[in-house]
Design an enzyme around this catalytic site. Structure first.
Site, short mmCIF file in Angstrom:
data_model
loop_
_atom_site.label_atom_id
_atom_site.label_comp_id
_atom_site.label_asym_id
_atom_site.label_seq_id
_atom_site.Cartn_x
_atom_site.Cartn_y
_atom_site.Cartn_z
N THR A 1 16.21 0.60 0.88
CA THR A 1 14.82 0.27 1.16
C THR A 1 13.93 1.44 0.74
O THR A 1 14.31 2.60 0.90
CB THR A 1 14.59 -0.15 2.63
OG1 THR A 1 13.22 -0.52 2.79
CG2 THR A 1 14.94 0.95 3.61
N GLU A 2 12.78 1.10 0.17
CA GLU A 2 11.90 2.09 -0.46
C GLU A 2 11.51 3.22 0.47
O GLU A 2 11.25 4.34 0.03
CB GLU A 2 10.60 1.41 -0.96
CG GLU A 2 10.78 0.45 -2.09
CD GLU A 2 10.94 -0.97 -1.60
OE1 GLU A 2 11.83 -1.22 -0.75
OE2 GLU A 2 10.18 -1.84 -2.04
N ASN A 3 11.40 2.90 1.77
CA ASN A 3 10.93 3.92 2.71
C ASN A 3 12.03 4.86 3.17
O ASN A 3 11.84 5.58 4.15
CB ASN A 3 10.22 3.26 3.90
CG ASN A 3 11.10 2.26 4.62
OD1 ASN A 3 11.65 1.35 3.99
ND2 ASN A 3 11.27 2.42 5.90
#
Lengths: 228, 243
Positions: free
Chosen positions: A53-55
């Protein structure tokens, strides 16, 4: 008069199931927020994919029980998630190095429109309202495969697979495969190449709801998906 | 050396009118709510600071934290990737009324521009946004047969950051996915101000586990039991609230 095709089509869960079958054991995968997140539910038994996930999490799992949320442990859609054994945290620059640097095996994204040359429009429906792009424009670059899952047509029956996108682009010539409610289509050499279609659907019927020419370069398999 | 400051008001005292302020966090995770609220308190008492340019991934949610900073009228421009949230009403209304500027940046480009700012790299080339509306006006160059878009570094006067443990030299650890933009913003500001759950003496953090080395940090303030934006929004909290 609008002609509505009385043909069966796959549900969103079934489209997600079909896309999940192509994810290999050991693959690093980013799923776009919303509909693509469903793909994680249908990993074939015996295969272990690692979700990014990007975060800043690798190998996150499903949502916790209500009341068990840890709001420092969220996905890109800002939903609470859990960790699986062997997970890792990292900052945003490392996260997008994984994306742009070619380290992800596959990114699976939603779409408003896909063009036969692989152009994707999935971030903006035009100049109205507040524009928001998030990680969409980054995700289409770098993953070894960029796949789209989508209904084959819009809610009012118009093709989403087109010669050229009409909406603002997310990326140029980036999509390599499209899983729709009716077919599985590869993008090769600037063309839609049909790989699988629902057996109840003729090629002519499929072509009629597709906005660019479907090329047939080899056998077209039946798209068979379990009831889900 | 002791970078610890005793209270939040002192921690944010260096922010003046017209400054560019990076604020860490991704949505609520890693959002330095107490530092933001201390800045709002100063504005309500003195009318300063205002006309701020704020860099954050989002544009606030509900009526606390960044949304409250915007709602107070302190922000003239926002640089972010995703100005939407579950409840983005504060930013949305000001934007549609033409009362706040927006520079929309793809998320990975935003992160790399901040990293570049901290690393002394004035510009770089990325495939992201090539051929899209967000590349308009930016130089394009080809490398090994592929087109890339030139992006410039981002720097700030002050960064407001949330971390987990800090020592008196400013070494930091983070908690879970609250690291996100925080670790990058520490590097890219002239003055980095960090709220931590716990301040420990020098030597209180194993050097093997330091994520942000103290050289990137100027002030550390302890906020035990920091609030989470998501919890506040679920309770319909409003800052500063009705007296």
């Amino acid at each position: 008069m609008t002609l509505v095709l009385a043909i069966p089509k796959l549900t969103n869960n079934q489209i997600a199931w079909r896309a999940a079958q192509d994810i290999q054991d050991g693959a690093y995968v980013n799923l776009g927020i919303g509909f693509p997140e469903k793909v994680a539910q249908y990993q074939p038994p015996g295969r272990e994919a690692i979700f990014h996930t990007e975060n800043g999490i690798l190998n996150f799992g499903e949502a916790p029980q209500q009341g068990e949320e840890d709001w420092d442990l969220i996905n890109a859609g800002k939903k609470a998630v859990t960790l699986k054994p062997g997970s890792a945290f990292f900052h945003h620059a490392d996260s997008f190095a994984m994306v742009r640097g070619g380290h992800l095996d596959v990114a699976i994204l939603g779409a408003y429109e896909v063009a036969e040359n692989g152009d994707l429009a999935n971030w903006s429906t035009g100049p109205k309202g507040v524009p928001a792009v998030g990680g969409a424009m980054d995700l289409v670059h770098g993953a070894k495969r960029v796949a789209v899952i989508t209904d084959h047509v819009t809610k009012d029956g118009k093709p989403k697979l087109l010669k050229r996108c009409t909406l603002p682009l997310t990326g140029v010539a980036c999509v390599t495969r499209v899983y729709t409610s009716l077919a599985v289509i590869d993008i090769e050499g600037g063309h839609f190449v049909l790989r699988e279609k629902l057996p109840s659907l003729s090629l002519e019927e499929l072509q009629a709801v597709t906005g660019a020419e479907l090329h047939v370069t080899g056998p077209v398999a039946d798209l068979i998906v379990p009831e889900l | 050396m002791d970078k610890a400051v005793g209270d939040l008001a002192t921690a944010v005292a260096g922010i003046a009118d017209g400054m560019t302020v990076m604020i860490g966090g991704f949505g609520g995770a890693g959002s330095p709510i107490e530092l933001i609220h201390a800045l709002i308190d100063r504005f309500l008492a003195t009318g300063h600071p205002r006309d701020l340019t704020v860099i954050n991934n989002n544009a606030g949610n509900g009526h606390v934290g960044l949304a409250a900073l915007i709602e107070a009228g302190m922000v003239k421009k926002l640089i972010c990737s995703f100005p939407r949230s579950a409840d983005p009403v504060v930013f949305t209304e000001l934007y549609l009324a033409g009362k706040i500027e927006l520079e929309l940046v793809p998320q990975g480009t935003l992160a790399e521009r901040i990293r570049a700012g901290g690393a002394g790299i004035p510009a770089f080339y990325t495939p992201t946004s090539y051929g899209t509306d967000l590349a308009k006006g930016k130089p394009v160059a080809e490398f090994d047969g592929r087109p890339y878009v030139q992006e410039r570094w981002l720097k700030a006067d002050v960064a407001l950051v949330k971390a987990e443990t800090g020592d008196r030299h400013g070494n930091l650890t983070y908690r879970a996915a609250a690291r996100n933009f925080n670790a990058l913003m520490c590097m890219a500001a002239t003055e980095t101000v960090v709220q931590v759950s716990r301040i420990v003496p020098a030597g209180g953090i194993d050097p093997e586990t330091v994520i942000t080395p103290g050289i990137f940090v100027q002030k550390v303030v302890e906020v035990a039991n920091a609030q989470q934006e998501e919890d506040l929004n679920r309770a319909n909290a409003v800052y500063p609230g009705v007296a």
